[in-house]
Write a protein that holds these residues in place. Structure first.
Motif, PDB file in Angstrom:
ATOM      1  N   UNK A   1       0.841  -1.207   0.000  1.00 21.21           N
ATOM      2  CA  UNK A   1       0.000   0.000   0.000  1.00 21.21           C
ATOM      3  C   UNK A   1       0.874   1.256   0.000  1.00 21.21           C
ATOM      4  N   UNK A   2       1.893   1.250   0.836  1.00 19.42           N
ATOM      5  CA  UNK A   2       2.764   2.419   0.917  1.00 19.42           C
ATOM      6  C   UNK A   2       3.503   2.648  -0.391  1.00 19.42           C
ATOM      7  N   UNK A   3       3.978   1.571  -1.007  1.00 22.40           N
ATOM      8  CA  UNK A   3       4.681   1.686  -2.283  1.00 22.40           C
ATOM      9  C   UNK A   3       3.761   2.275  -3.350  1.00 22.40           C
ATOM     10  N   UNK A   4       2.510   1.804  -3.383  1.00 27.26           N
ATOM     11  CA  UNK A   4       1.553   2.341  -4.345  1.00 27.26           C
ATOM     12  C   UNK A   4       1.267   3.814  -4.066  1.00 27.26           C
ATOM     13  N   UNK A   5       1.220   4.195  -2.792  1.00 24.29           N
ATOM     14  CA  UNK A   5       0.994   5.604  -2.442  1.00 24.29           C
ATOM     15  C   UNK A   5       2.141   6.479  -2.928  1.00 24.29           C
ATOM     16  N   UNK A   6       3.365   5.981  -2.823  1.00 28.80           N
ATOM     17  CA  UNK A   6       4.524   6.716  -3.343  1.00 28.80           C
ATOM     18  C   UNK A   6       4.417   6.889  -4.858  1.00 28.80           C
ATOM     19  N   UNK A   7       3.999   5.827  -5.557  1.00 32.55           N
ATOM     20  CA  UNK A   7       3.824   5.925  -7.001  1.00 32.55           C
ATOM     21  C   UNK A   7       2.720   6.910  -7.365  1.00 32.55           C
ATOM     22  N   UNK A   8       1.650   6.925  -6.571  1.00 35.11           N
ATOM     23  CA  UNK A   8       0.561   7.874  -6.824  1.00 35.11           C
ATOM     24  C   UNK A   8       1.042   9.313  -6.674  1.00 35.11           C
TER      25      UNK A   8
ATOM     26  N   UNK B   1      -8.785  -6.518  15.039  1.00 33.11           N
ATOM     27  CA  UNK B   1      -9.244  -6.553  13.650  1.00 33.11           C
ATOM     28  C   UNK B   1      -9.092  -5.198  12.967  1.00 33.11           C
ATOM     29  N   UNK B   2      -9.127  -4.142  13.746  1.00 31.56           N
ATOM     30  CA  UNK B   2      -8.969  -2.783  13.205  1.00 31.56           C
ATOM     31  C   UNK B   2      -7.502  -2.459  12.924  1.00 31.56           C
ATOM     32  N   UNK B   3      -6.593  -3.216  13.511  1.00 27.29           N
ATOM     33  CA  UNK B   3      -5.168  -2.911  13.430  1.00 27.29           C
ATOM     34  C   UNK B   3      -4.674  -2.791  11.985  1.00 27.29           C
ATOM     35  N   UNK B   4      -5.118  -3.699  11.112  1.00 27.67           N
ATOM     36  CA  UNK B   4      -4.646  -3.680   9.727  1.00 27.67           C
ATOM     37  C   UNK B   4      -5.027  -2.371   9.037  1.00 27.67           C
ATOM     38  N   UNK B   5      -6.255  -1.913   9.224  1.00 29.57           N
ATOM     39  CA  UNK B   5      -6.698  -0.652   8.622  1.00 29.57           C
ATOM     40  C   UNK B   5      -5.905   0.530   9.168  1.00 29.57           C
ATOM     41  N   UNK B   6      -5.701   0.566  10.478  1.00 32.62           N
ATOM     42  CA  UNK B   6      -5.011   1.707  11.081  1.00 32.62           C
ATOM     43  C   UNK B   6      -3.534   1.751  10.686  1.00 32.62           C
ATOM     44  N   UNK B   7      -2.869   0.595  10.680  1.00 31.51           N
ATOM     45  CA  UNK B   7      -1.459   0.603  10.292  1.00 31.51           C
ATOM     46  C   UNK B   7      -1.298   0.950   8.810  1.00 31.51           C
ATOM     47  N   UNK B   8      -2.264   0.549   7.987  1.00 32.54           N
ATOM     48  CA  UNK B   8      -2.212   0.939   6.581  1.00 32.54           C
ATOM     49  C   UNK B   8      -2.390   2.439   6.431  1.00 32.54           C
ATOM     50  N   UNK B   9      -3.347   3.009   7.146  1.00 39.17           N
ATOM     51  CA  UNK B   9      -3.531   4.460   7.107  1.00 39.17           C
ATOM     52  C   UNK B   9      -2.273   5.183   7.573  1.00 39.17           C
ATOM     53  N   UNK B  10      -1.652   4.683   8.613  1.00 34.03           N
ATOM     54  CA  UNK B  10      -0.436   5.324   9.114  1.00 34.03           C
ATOM     55  C   UNK B  10       0.681   5.265   8.071  1.00 34.03           C
ATOM     56  N   UNK B  11       0.775   4.156   7.347  1.00 31.46           N
ATOM     57  CA  UNK B  11       1.786   4.040   6.294  1.00 31.46           C
ATOM     58  C   UNK B  11       1.506   5.035   5.167  1.00 31.46           C
ATOM     59  N   UNK B  12       0.244   5.215   4.818  1.00 37.19           N
ATOM     60  CA  UNK B  12      -0.112   6.189   3.784  1.00 37.19           C
ATOM     61  C   UNK B  12       0.162   7.611   4.252  1.00 37.19           C
ATOM     62  N   UNK B  13      -0.059   7.878   5.530  1.00 41.77           N
ATOM     63  CA  UNK B  13       0.193   9.211   6.072  1.00 41.77           C
ATOM     64  C   UNK B  13       1.683   9.538   6.063  1.00 41.77           C
ATOM     65  N   UNK B  14       2.528   8.525   6.161  1.00 39.01           N
ATOM     66  CA  UNK B  14       3.968   8.772   6.068  1.00 39.01           C
ATOM     67  C   UNK B  14       4.344   9.331   4.691  1.00 39.01           C
ATOM     68  N   UNK B  15       3.545   9.011   3.694  1.00 40.43           N
ATOM     69  CA  UNK B  15       3.786   9.495   2.335  1.00 40.43           C
ATOM     70  C   UNK B  15       3.026  10.788   2.073  1.00 40.43           C
ATOM     71  N   UNK B  16       1.754  10.829   2.491  1.00 45.91           N
ATOM     72  CA  UNK B  16       0.855  11.906   2.075  1.00 45.91           C
ATOM     73  C   UNK B  16       0.493  12.891   3.178  1.00 45.91           C
ATOM     74  N   UNK B  17       0.885  12.637   4.413  1.00 41.02           N
ATOM     75  CA  UNK B  17       0.489  13.533   5.485  1.00 41.02           C
ATOM     76  C   UNK B  17      -1.022  13.523   5.664  1.00 41.02           C
ATOM     77  N   UNK B  18      -1.645  14.695   5.642  1.00 45.44           N
ATOM     78  CA  UNK B  18      -3.093  14.781   5.873  1.00 45.44           C
ATOM     79  C   UNK B  18      -3.916  14.584   4.610  1.00 45.44           C
TER      80      UNK B  18
END
Length: 359
Positions: free
Chosen positions: A142-149, A189-206
């Motif tokens: 997910x993070x790699x795709x966010x960087x490409x985006x 069960x929520x952990x996967x969604x939250x850690x993915x969001x955090x990884x995307x925020x490392x790329x995109x911030x807000x």
């Protein structure tokens, strides 16, 4: 249409101020070329709607890896938006899935009922997935795709956690029966969604957003009401501390709910009224069957607080939708689209494996 003026007020989303509260929702179209490469036809489609006065557009789902691609012609972002991974609703015989050299993954070894892969011989259904050994490997994708985006020039990304795809599979206790840190309780069960969001925020911030559909049973997900509220309530409580651009909540639609053994699969409830109180710091967008008249009512109401609306099918029938709304013009192409859509309604009851190419 003077009341419609509330739709045409500006709104701050992350680092961008959009000119109005109208969003075009993500709608899978299967128009990419071989290898999941976007085409000129796709460009034309979005340019037509981008010049209509829309506040912002969320692209169709963009796959983060060939392994997680459910559709034959879905655009991808894994080589040099809405980010998605199909999880257990992929098929091992699909071309992109085979090219990945990976199995069909899911939270647990539990197959979704239904499915109809019409581009494969015999129109097979869903298969029993291989439990993901280490979910953080998918989060890295997910993070790699966010960087490409970001390199491609997008303004932000929307994490697809709706429609019974991988994120929502992890959220759902019927699909996710893991006993490690990724399952067993709403917090896990929520952990996967939250850690993915955090990884995307490392790329995109807000400039990160989230799409969820707590009530819908698409692709064989859905929990009892009390468990649904506990899970999604905890998710949104945590999301509200992360400074996202917005959360899009898809309302329950009985016509689109999956039916198994003669029973609707979803968990009908008023998702806006239920979950809006968890989002005191985050913009909330209503999604799912919203009409222009209803959009005005939603934005005008004090409770539940709604900051913007997404339109989907109306944008297919009317590329100039915002202009029509502002000028009070009829949506006279809607009946033509509704006729086509009704003919394809059966496909919605078995999953998104044959999303209508006609649109």
């Amino acid at each position: 249409m003077a009341q419609a003026n509330i739709l045409f007020t500006s709104l701050r989303l992350g680092s961008t101020t959009i000119p109005n509260r109208i969003g075009m929702s993500a709608m899978t179209r299967n128009r990419a070329a071989k290898g999941s490469i976007p085409t000129e036809l796709m460009q034309e489609y979005y340019v037509q709607r981008a010049t209509s006065g829309v506040g912002f557009i969320v692209s169709e789902q963009v796959a983060i890896s060939s392994q997680g691609s459910q559709w034959e012609d879905l655009p991808g972002m894994w080589t040099d938006e809405q980010l998605g991974h199909s999880g257990r609703t992929s098929h091992p015989d699909a071309a992109l899935q085979k090219a990945s050299g990976e199995p069909v993954y899911g939270p647990s070894a539990i197959a979704a009922r239904g499915g109809k892969f019409r581009f494969l011989p015999g129109e097979p259904g869903y298969v029993v997935p291989t439990p993901i050994p280490n979910p953080r490997t998918i989060i890295a994708q997910y993070k790699h795709a966010a960087l490409n985006a970001k390199r491609a020039g997008f303004d932000g990304v929307e994490l697809h956690a709706a429609s019974g795809l991988l994120i929502s599979q992890f959220l759902d206790s019927k699909a996710n029966q893991r006993t490690d840190e990724w399952g067993g309780s709403p917090v896990n069960r929520v952990r996967f969604a939250l850690e993915t969001l955090d990884a995307l925020r490392e790329v995109w911030g807000k400039d990160v957003s989230l799409k969820i559909s707590p009530a819908n049973g698409t692709n064989d997900v859905g929990m009892p009401l009390e468990e649904t509220i506990a899970t999604f309530g905890y998710l949104l409580k945590e999301v509200d501390t992360r400074g996202l651009a917005y959360v899009s909540i898809v309302r329950y639609n009985a016509q689109k709910d999956a039916v198994y053994d003669g029973k609707p699969r979803g968990t009908p409830h008023d998702v806006l009224a239920t979950y809006a109180p968890f989002l005191s710091n985050t913009n909330l967008f209503a999604n799912g069957g919203v009409t222009p008249t209803e959009a005005v009512s939603l934005l005008s109401a004090t409770e539940p607080r709604v900051d913007g609306v997404f339109f989907g099918a109306p944008f297919i029938a009317h590329p100039d939708l915002p202009q029509r709304i502002s000028q009070g013009k009829p949506l006279d192409n809607a009946l033509k689209f509704a006729y086509l859509y009704d003919k394809l309604e059966e496909d919605w009851t078995v999953g998104y494996t044959d999303y209508p190419r006609a649109i």
